[in-house]
Enzyme design. Structure first.
Site, PDB file in Angstrom:
ATOM      1  N   LYS A   9       6.461   5.484 -10.794  1.00  0.00           N
ATOM      2  CA  LYS A   9       5.708   6.535 -10.108  1.00  0.00           C
ATOM      3  C   LYS A   9       5.945   7.899 -10.773  1.00  0.00           C
ATOM      4  CE  LYS A   9       5.858   4.162  -5.604  1.00  0.00           C
ATOM      5  NZ  LYS A   9       6.296   4.315  -4.185  1.00  0.00           N
ATOM      6  N   PHE A  57       1.152  10.178   6.449  1.00  0.00           N
ATOM      7  CA  PHE A  57       1.649  10.582   5.131  1.00  0.00           C
ATOM      8  C   PHE A  57       0.741  10.113   3.986  1.00  0.00           C
ATOM      9  CE2 PHE A  57       3.947   6.780   6.582  1.00  0.00           C
ATOM     10  CZ  PHE A  57       3.663   5.876   5.573  1.00  0.00           C
ATOM     11  N   ARG A  85      12.042  -6.908  -6.584  1.00  0.00           N
ATOM     12  CA  ARG A  85      12.165  -6.241  -5.276  1.00  0.00           C
ATOM     13  C   ARG A  85      13.631  -5.952  -4.965  1.00  0.00           C
ATOM     14  NH1 ARG A  85       8.030  -3.864  -2.476  1.00  0.00           N
ATOM     15  NH2 ARG A  85       9.018  -4.412  -0.518  1.00  0.00           N
ATOM     16  N   THR A  91      12.705   0.687   0.732  1.00  0.00           N
ATOM     17  CA  THR A  91      11.662   1.713   0.582  1.00  0.00           C
ATOM     18  C   THR A  91      12.232   3.117   0.732  1.00  0.00           C
ATOM     19  OG1 THR A  91      10.083   0.152   1.528  1.00  0.00           O
ATOM     20  CG2 THR A  91       9.426   2.468   1.491  1.00  0.00           C
ATOM     21  N   ARG A 102      16.264   2.451  -6.536  1.00  0.00           N
ATOM     22  CA  ARG A 102      16.101   3.547  -5.576  1.00  0.00           C
ATOM     23  C   ARG A 102      17.458   4.038  -5.070  1.00  0.00           C
ATOM     24  NH1 ARG A 102      11.106   0.601  -2.437  1.00  0.00           N
ATOM     25  NH2 ARG A 102       9.380   1.565  -3.571  1.00  0.00           N
ATOM     26  N   ASN A 112       9.925   7.809  -4.552  1.00  0.00           N
ATOM     27  CA  ASN A 112      10.963   6.772  -4.630  1.00  0.00           C
ATOM     28  C   ASN A 112      10.847   5.905  -5.890  1.00  0.00           C
ATOM     29  OD1 ASN A 112       8.747   5.305  -3.861  1.00  0.00           O
ATOM     30  ND2 ASN A 112       9.614   4.487  -1.975  1.00  0.00           N
ATOM     31  N   HIS A 115       7.175   1.163  -7.721  1.00  0.00           N
ATOM     32  CA  HIS A 115       6.485   0.183  -6.878  1.00  0.00           C
ATOM     33  C   HIS A 115       6.700  -1.188  -7.496  1.00  0.00           C
ATOM     34  CE1 HIS A 115       3.409  -2.088  -4.761  1.00  0.00           C
ATOM     35  NE2 HIS A 115       3.085  -2.578  -5.952  1.00  0.00           N
ATOM     36  N   GLU A 126      -2.440  -7.336  -7.753  1.00  0.00           N
ATOM     37  CA  GLU A 126      -2.035  -6.048  -8.340  1.00  0.00           C
ATOM     38  C   GLU A 126      -2.038  -6.099  -9.873  1.00  0.00           C
ATOM     39  OE1 GLU A 126       1.667  -5.091  -6.382  1.00  0.00           O
ATOM     40  OE2 GLU A 126       0.650  -4.719  -4.471  1.00  0.00           O
TER      41      GLU A 126
END
Ligand code: GDP
Length: 147
Positions: A9, A57, A85, A91, A102, A112, A115, A126
Protein backbone atom coordinates in the site's frame (compact mmCIF):
# COMPACT_ATOMS: atom_id res chain seq x y z
CA UNK A 1 0.84 -24.89 -4.82
CA UNK A 2 -1.15 -21.72 -4.29
CA UNK A 3 -0.66 -18.21 -5.61
CA UNK A 4 -1.82 -15.23 -3.59
CA UNK A 5 -2.25 -11.55 -4.37
CA UNK A 6 -0.36 -9.00 -2.30
CA UNK A 7 -0.57 -5.22 -2.54
CA UNK A 8 2.09 -3.01 -1.01
CA UNK A 9 0.00 0.00 0.00
CA UNK A 10 1.05 3.67 -0.38
CA UNK A 11 2.66 3.97 3.07
CA UNK A 12 5.07 1.18 2.07
CA UNK A 13 6.14 3.18 -0.96
CA UNK A 14 6.24 6.48 0.96
CA UNK A 15 8.33 5.00 3.79
CA UNK A 16 10.78 3.19 1.46
CA UNK A 17 9.77 -0.22 2.79
CA UNK A 18 9.13 -2.00 -0.54
CA UNK A 19 12.39 -3.93 -0.33
CA UNK A 20 11.92 -4.88 3.32
CA UNK A 21 8.47 -6.35 2.72
CA UNK A 22 9.50 -8.22 -0.43
CA UNK A 23 12.58 -9.54 1.40
CA UNK A 24 10.31 -11.08 4.05
CA UNK A 25 8.20 -12.82 1.39
CA UNK A 26 11.29 -14.18 -0.35
CA UNK A 27 12.96 -15.21 2.90
CA UNK A 28 9.86 -17.24 3.79
CA UNK A 29 10.39 -19.19 0.56
CA UNK A 30 7.62 -17.72 -1.55
CA UNK A 31 8.30 -17.37 -5.26
CA UNK A 32 7.51 -13.96 -6.76
CA UNK A 33 5.69 -14.78 -10.00
CA UNK A 34 4.26 -11.33 -10.74
CA UNK A 35 5.41 -7.86 -9.74
CA UNK A 36 4.29 -4.44 -10.91
CA UNK A 37 3.76 -0.85 -9.83
CA UNK A 38 0.31 0.56 -10.57
CA UNK A 39 -1.61 3.76 -9.95
CA UNK A 40 -5.05 2.72 -8.68
CA UNK A 41 -8.21 4.73 -9.29
CA UNK A 42 -11.49 4.94 -7.37
CA UNK A 43 -13.17 2.34 -9.61
CA UNK A 44 -10.72 -0.47 -8.83
CA UNK A 45 -10.79 0.36 -5.11
CA UNK A 46 -14.60 0.29 -5.10
CA UNK A 47 -14.37 -3.18 -6.67
CA UNK A 48 -11.56 -4.46 -4.44
CA UNK A 49 -13.05 -3.17 -1.19
CA UNK A 50 -16.75 -3.38 -2.16
CA UNK A 51 -17.57 -5.06 1.20
CA UNK A 52 -16.41 -1.87 2.97
CA UNK A 53 -18.36 0.62 0.83
CA UNK A 54 -20.88 1.36 3.59
CA UNK A 55 -18.24 2.00 6.24
CA UNK A 56 -17.62 5.57 7.39
CA UNK A 57 -13.89 5.16 6.76
CA UNK A 58 -14.35 4.12 3.09
CA UNK A 59 -13.64 7.63 1.68
CA UNK A 60 -10.36 7.59 3.62
CA UNK A 61 -9.44 4.20 2.11
CA UNK A 62 -9.97 5.60 -1.39
CA UNK A 63 -7.89 8.69 -0.62
CA UNK A 64 -5.12 6.61 0.94
CA UNK A 65 -5.01 3.91 -1.73
CA UNK A 66 -4.71 6.47 -4.56
CA UNK A 67 -2.14 8.70 -2.80
CA UNK A 68 0.83 7.06 -4.56
CA UNK A 69 1.21 4.05 -6.86
CA UNK A 70 1.00 0.66 -5.18
CA UNK A 71 3.05 -2.47 -5.86
CA UNK A 72 1.07 -5.58 -6.84
CA UNK A 73 2.71 -8.96 -6.23
CA UNK A 74 1.73 -12.51 -7.14
CA UNK A 75 3.47 -14.89 -4.71
CA UNK A 76 3.47 -18.66 -5.08
CA UNK A 77 4.20 -21.44 -2.62
CA UNK A 78 2.76 -24.21 -0.49
CA UNK A 79 -0.21 -22.79 1.44
CA UNK A 80 0.74 -19.34 0.15
CA UNK A 81 -2.61 -17.74 1.03
CA UNK A 82 -2.71 -18.65 4.74
CA UNK A 83 1.06 -18.23 5.05
CA UNK A 84 1.05 -14.68 3.71
CA UNK A 85 -1.94 -13.77 5.91
CA UNK A 86 0.06 -15.02 8.89
CA UNK A 87 3.12 -13.01 7.83
CA UNK A 88 0.84 -9.96 7.34
CA UNK A 89 -0.62 -9.96 10.85
CA UNK A 90 -3.89 -8.57 12.21
CA UNK A 91 -5.70 -5.78 10.35
CA UNK A 92 -5.19 -3.36 13.24
CA UNK A 93 -1.44 -2.99 13.84
CA UNK A 94 -2.05 -2.57 17.56
CA UNK A 95 -3.17 -6.22 17.57
CA UNK A 96 -0.61 -7.50 15.06
CA UNK A 97 2.04 -9.66 16.69
CA UNK A 98 5.69 -8.68 16.67
CA UNK A 99 7.40 -10.55 13.85
CA UNK A 100 4.49 -9.96 11.49
CA UNK A 101 4.77 -7.29 8.80
CA UNK A 102 2.08 -5.09 10.36
CA UNK A 103 3.33 -5.89 13.87
CA UNK A 104 6.83 -4.73 13.02
CA UNK A 105 6.25 -1.99 10.47
CA UNK A 106 2.81 -0.39 10.96
CA UNK A 107 1.27 1.82 13.61
CA UNK A 108 -2.20 2.68 12.32
CA UNK A 109 -5.13 0.78 10.80
CA UNK A 110 -5.48 3.56 8.22
CA UNK A 111 -2.02 2.83 6.82
CA UNK A 112 -1.22 -0.80 7.45
CA UNK A 113 1.38 -1.52 4.76
CA UNK A 114 -0.01 -4.56 2.98
CA UNK A 115 -3.06 -6.30 1.55
CA UNK A 116 -3.09 -10.08 1.17
CA UNK A 117 -5.85 -12.33 -0.20
CA UNK A 118 -7.72 -14.18 2.53
CA UNK A 119 -9.20 -17.19 0.68
CA UNK A 120 -8.40 -19.17 -2.46
CA UNK A 121 -11.59 -17.88 -4.08
CA UNK A 122 -10.59 -14.26 -3.38
CA UNK A 123 -6.98 -14.90 -4.43
CA UNK A 124 -8.18 -15.98 -7.88
CA UNK A 125 -10.50 -12.98 -8.24
CA UNK A 126 -7.85 -10.55 -6.97
CA UNK A 127 -5.04 -11.98 -9.13
CA UNK A 128 -7.28 -11.47 -12.17
CA UNK A 129 -8.09 -7.96 -10.98
CA UNK A 130 -4.46 -6.84 -10.84
CA UNK A 131 -2.64 -9.09 -13.34
CA UNK A 132 -3.23 -10.19 -16.90
CA UNK A 133 -2.39 -13.87 -17.39
CA UNK A 134 0.78 -13.00 -19.30
CA UNK A 135 2.02 -10.87 -16.37
CA UNK A 136 2.35 -13.98 -14.20
CA UNK A 137 5.45 -16.06 -14.87
CA UNK A 138 6.45 -19.68 -14.48
CA UNK A 139 10.13 -20.35 -13.83
CA UNK A 140 12.36 -22.68 -11.83
CA UNK A 141 14.47 -21.78 -8.81
CA UNK A 142 17.32 -23.84 -7.42
CA UNK A 143 15.37 -24.11 -4.15
CA UNK A 144 12.19 -25.49 -5.73
CA UNK A 145 12.96 -29.04 -4.65
CA UNK A 146 13.45 -28.24 -0.97
CA UNK A 147 10.51 -25.84 -0.54
P1 GDP B 1 -7.36 -6.93 5.93
O1 GDP B 1 -7.76 -8.12 5.11
O2 GDP B 1 -6.59 -7.33 7.19
O3 GDP B 1 -6.61 -5.87 5.16
O4 GDP B 1 -8.69 -6.26 6.49
P2 GDP B 1 -10.11 -5.95 5.79
O5 GDP B 1 -10.23 -6.63 4.47
O6 GDP B 1 -11.16 -6.18 6.81
O7 GDP B 1 -10.06 -4.36 5.56
C1 GDP B 1 -9.40 -3.81 4.46
C2 GDP B 1 -8.65 -2.56 4.88
O8 GDP B 1 -9.59 -1.57 5.30
C3 GDP B 1 -7.75 -2.79 6.10
O9 GDP B 1 -6.48 -3.31 5.76
C4 GDP B 1 -7.66 -1.38 6.67
O10 GDP B 1 -6.68 -0.59 5.99
C5 GDP B 1 -9.04 -0.82 6.37
N1 GDP B 1 -9.91 -0.97 7.55
C6 GDP B 1 -10.55 -2.10 7.96
N2 GDP B 1 -11.24 -1.89 9.10
C7 GDP B 1 -11.02 -0.58 9.42
C8 GDP B 1 -11.49 0.26 10.49
O11 GDP B 1 -12.23 -0.15 11.39
N3 GDP B 1 -11.05 1.58 10.48
C9 GDP B 1 -10.24 2.06 9.50
N4 GDP B 1 -9.87 3.35 9.56
N5 GDP B 1 -9.79 1.29 8.47
C10 GDP B 1 -10.18 -0.01 8.44
Amino acid sequence: METTLILLKPDTIERSLIGQVIARLEAKGLKITGLKMMQLDDAIIEEHYDFLMDKPFFPNIKKYMTRTPIVAIAAKGANAIATVRMLTGATNPVEALPGSIRGDLALSIDANIIHASDTSENAEIELNRFFKGTDIFTYNKLTDEVL
